[in-house]
Design a protein around this motif. Sequence first.
Motif, short mmCIF file in Angstrom:
data_model
loop_
_atom_site.label_atom_id
_atom_site.label_comp_id
_atom_site.label_asym_id
_atom_site.label_seq_id
_atom_site.Cartn_x
_atom_site.Cartn_y
_atom_site.Cartn_z
N PRO A 15 -8.80 -0.48 22.23
CA PRO A 15 -7.65 -1.20 21.71
C PRO A 15 -7.21 -2.35 22.61
N LEU A 16 -7.32 -2.19 23.92
CA LEU A 16 -6.92 -3.22 24.84
C LEU A 16 -7.79 -4.46 24.68
N SER A 17 -9.11 -4.30 24.60
CA SER A 17 -9.98 -5.46 24.47
C SER A 17 -9.83 -6.14 23.12
N SER A 18 -9.58 -5.38 22.06
CA SER A 18 -9.40 -6.01 20.76
C SER A 18 -8.06 -6.74 20.69
N THR A 19 -7.05 -6.28 21.44
CA THR A 19 -5.77 -6.97 21.49
C THR A 19 -5.93 -8.34 22.13
N VAL A 20 -6.71 -8.44 23.22
CA VAL A 20 -6.94 -9.71 23.87
C VAL A 20 -7.62 -10.67 22.90
N THR A 21 -8.62 -10.21 22.16
CA THR A 21 -9.31 -11.04 21.19
C THR A 21 -8.35 -11.51 20.11
N LEU A 22 -7.53 -10.61 19.61
CA LEU A 22 -6.56 -11.00 18.58
C LEU A 22 -5.58 -12.02 19.10
N THR A 23 -5.16 -11.86 20.34
CA THR A 23 -4.21 -12.81 20.91
C THR A 23 -4.82 -14.20 20.95
N CYS A 24 -6.03 -14.36 21.44
CA CYS A 24 -6.66 -15.67 21.46
C CYS A 24 -6.90 -16.18 20.04
N ASN A 25 -7.32 -15.31 19.14
CA ASN A 25 -7.50 -15.75 17.76
C ASN A 25 -6.21 -16.29 17.17
N ASN A 26 -5.10 -15.66 17.49
CA ASN A 26 -3.80 -16.14 17.01
C ASN A 26 -3.39 -17.44 17.68
N LEU A 27 -3.74 -17.59 18.95
CA LEU A 27 -3.33 -18.77 19.70
C LEU A 27 -4.14 -20.01 19.35
N ILE A 28 -5.34 -19.85 18.84
CA ILE A 28 -6.18 -21.02 18.54
C ILE A 28 -6.55 -21.07 17.05
N THR A 29 -5.60 -20.74 16.21
CA THR A 29 -5.79 -20.78 14.77
C THR A 29 -5.72 -22.22 14.28
#
Length: 185
Positions: A15-29
């Motif tokens: 869950p921690l690694s997928s959260t980091v990925t989601l955060t970047c995906n949200n930040l560079i939409t």
Amino acid sequence: MALLQAVAIFTLCLPLSSTVTLTCNNLITPLNVDSHSALTGKWIILAMAASEDLQPHMATLKSSWIELSKDDQSRLNTVRWVDKINTDCVAGSGDVSYSGNEVNMNYNSKTYKGKYLQTCPDCLLYTDESEGNVPSYMFLAKREGSVLQESERDTFRKQADCVNLSQITFYQGGADLCPDERAQQ
């Protein structure tokens, strides 16, 4: 038993690694550029992040502004800019077209490709991807007279980190901008 412990640790880390990925995906939409009218007007560049090879250019850039204008008859826009490089004002302009979320600018017989990304309200975030699909720089701009809040600076740092741009410079807004020669005519 050791295998069960390893599986348990691995499961906790997922869950921690997928959260980091989601955060970047949200930040560079990518920003949907179907509504060009929100992009038109003058923008002052307040922050820039670049790849290491562009650092020498960033060191000479003291201020910059851009102006986007829209042709109501087509999806073609014009971008004008003036950069203050050391003590010199360097102006340019180019034609801009949009295809989906891509921005294509034609300047000096070369096409530059990039994207506008979602960011703070009343901000414009652009990333240049002319060198393949890898960003070489990105800038954050706001309307004239606006300043970056500390939270906006932090978000920009995170956005730059997400696309591996480590060289970050913040500018003083309206301080030391080159004049708009068209406005003085």
